[in-house]
Design an enzyme around this catalytic site. Structure first.
Site, mmCIF file in Angstrom:
data_model
loop_
_atom_site.group_PDB
_atom_site.id
_atom_site.type_symbol
_atom_site.label_atom_id
_atom_site.label_comp_id
_atom_site.label_asym_id
_atom_site.label_seq_id
_atom_site.Cartn_x
_atom_site.Cartn_y
_atom_site.Cartn_z
ATOM 1 N N LYS A 15 0.833 -1.200 0.000
ATOM 2 C CA LYS A 15 0.000 0.000 0.000
ATOM 3 C C LYS A 15 0.869 1.253 0.000
ATOM 4 O O LYS A 15 0.546 2.234 -0.691
ATOM 5 C CB LYS A 15 -0.931 -0.022 1.220
ATOM 6 C CG LYS A 15 -2.012 -1.084 1.114
ATOM 7 C CD LYS A 15 -2.660 -1.408 2.449
ATOM 8 C CE LYS A 15 -3.620 -2.586 2.314
ATOM 9 N NZ LYS A 15 -4.150 -3.071 3.596
ATOM 10 N N GLN A 47 -5.328 -2.122 9.506
ATOM 11 C CA GLN A 47 -4.977 -3.411 8.918
ATOM 12 C C GLN A 47 -5.501 -4.570 9.768
ATOM 13 O O GLN A 47 -5.271 -4.627 10.977
ATOM 14 C CB GLN A 47 -3.452 -3.517 8.782
ATOM 15 C CG GLN A 47 -2.964 -4.779 8.108
ATOM 16 C CD GLN A 47 -3.406 -4.871 6.654
ATOM 17 O OE1 GLN A 47 -3.315 -3.916 5.909
ATOM 18 N NE2 GLN A 47 -3.889 -6.038 6.277
ATOM 19 N N ASP A 73 -11.694 1.268 3.455
ATOM 20 C CA ASP A 73 -11.957 -0.169 3.374
ATOM 21 C C ASP A 73 -13.425 -0.452 3.072
ATOM 22 O O ASP A 73 -13.782 -1.550 2.650
ATOM 23 C CB ASP A 73 -11.571 -0.864 4.688
ATOM 24 C CG ASP A 73 -10.263 -1.629 4.582
ATOM 25 O OD1 ASP A 73 -9.840 -1.937 3.445
ATOM 26 O OD2 ASP A 73 -9.657 -1.933 5.621
#
Length: 293
Positions: A54, A98, A123
Site C-alpha cells: 500500500k 490493517q 476499506d
C-alpha cells in the site's frame, strides 16, 4: 475453448491510472494530493507485506502516505485514540486499520472500525457505508468487490440482465459484490454452505464469483460454458504454492473468461484502495462545500 485470461496486472494498472488522473484533477481544490493513513498493530508478516504494498502504491501515484505502526500490546483505548487523531487530521483523507488485529483486540474489531469517520473509511467496512451500499446510495465500497466490478467494466463484460451467482456470503466480499451486481441490473443468487444443489445453481451463472475460501472448490462441472469466472480465493496449499477457490486448469477449458490465482483479483484490491482514497477526498471536499452553503 480456452477462456480469456483476466490478468489483474493489466486492470490494476488501468485503475491506478484513472485514480492518479482523478487525484490530479482534484488537487487544485484540495490544495494537495490525497492522503492515506494505514494503522497496523503488531508484526504479523502477511499484514506487513500488505502494508508495504500500500505504501508503494501511494508513492507510485504521488499520494501522501502515513504509516502508524503500533506495538502488539497496544490496548483498545490507545488504538481508538489514534483513530480519533487521524479522523481530525485534515491531511488524511483515508484511514485503514490493517486486519487481522492481535487476539486481545479481535473482539473489539467492530467498535474499532466504527470509530473511523465513514467519510475516511477507505476499506468500506463501516456500517454507514455498508448501509449506503445496500440502499444503492453513493458510498465507499469494499476494495475487492469494487475492483472486481471495475474489472468487468474495463474488460467490456456485460452485467446488465445477466445471471450472477456468488459463492460465499462474507461481509468483505460475498455480500457487497452481490449488491454491486444487483445495482448493475444483474439477477443475483448467493450460495453458501447450507445451499442445496449448489453445483446446479452455479451452472446457471453467466457470471460466477467464488469467494468461499476453499481451494479448488469450483470444478468444471459447476461452470456454464462461456461463463465469466471471478476467483476471489487465495489459499496456500504448500509453502510456495497458492491456489484459488476455482480448479483453474479444468475450468479455463469451459469458461469464457477467468481470473488466475495468483495474478488476478488480488492485484485489484490495492489499486481500488487508491481509487477509494481519491473518492474519500472528493466526498469530504463536497461535504465541506455543502456545509458552507
Amino acid at each position: 475453448m480456452t477462456a480469456r485470461l483476466l490478468e489483474g496486472k493489466l486492470f490494476a494498472r488501468m485503475i491506478k491510472d484513472e485514480a492518479k488522473q482523478a487525484a490530479e484533477a482534484l488537487k487544485p481544490s484540495l490544495g494537495r494530493m490525497p492522503g492515506l493513513a494505514v494503522v497496523i498493530v503488531g508484526e504479523d508478516p502477511a499484514s506487513q507485506v500488505y502494508v508495504r504494498n500500500k505504501e508503494r502504491a501511494c508513492e507510485e501515484l504521488g499520494f501522501f502516505s502515513a504509516l502508524i505502526a503500533l506495538p502488539k500490546e497496544t490496548c483498545k483505548e490507545e488504538l481508538l485514540a489514534e483513530i480519533d487523531r487521524l479522523n481530525a487530521n485534515r491531511r488524511i483523507d483515508g484511514i485503514l486499520v490493517q486486519l487481522p488485529l492481535p487476539r486481545h483486540l479481535a473482539e473489539a474489531e467492530a467498535e474499532i472500525i466504527e470509530r473511523i469517520d465513514p467519510w475516511k473509511d477507505v476499506d468500506g467496512f463501516h456500517p454507514v457505508n455498508i448501509g449506503r451500499l445496500v440502499a444503492g446510495e453513493r458510498s465507499l465500497v469494499p476494495c475487492t468487490p469494487a475492483g472486481c466490478m471495475k474489472m468487468l467494466a474495463l474488460a467490456g463484460i456485460p452485467v446488465e440482465g445477466k445471471r450472477a451467482v456468488v459463492i460465499g456470503r462474507s461481509n468483505i466480499v460475498g455480500k457487497p459484490i452481490s449488491h454491486l451486481l444487483l445495482a448493475e441490473n444483474a439477477t443475483v443468487t448467493i450460495c453458501h454452505s447450507r445451499t442445496e444443489n449448489l453445483p446446479a445453481i452455479a451452472r446457471e451463472a453467466d457470471i460466477l464469483v467464488a469467494a468461499v475460501g476453499r481451494p479448488n472448490f469450483v470444478t468444471a462441472d459447476m461452470v456454464k460454458p462461456g461463463a465469466t469466472v471471478i476467483d476471489v480465493g487465495i489459499n496456500r496449499i504448500a509453502p510456495k504454492k497458492l491456489v484459488g477457490d476455482v480448479d483453474f486448469e479444468a475450468v479455463r477449458e469451459i469458461a469464457g473468461a477467468i481470473t488466475p490465482v495468483p495474478g488476478g483479483v488480488g492485484l485489484l484490491t490495492i489499486a481500488t484502495l487508491m481509487a477509494n482514497t481519491v473518492e474519500a477526498a472528493r466526498l469530504q471536499l463536497e461535504g465541506k462545500r455543502e456545509r458552507t452553503k
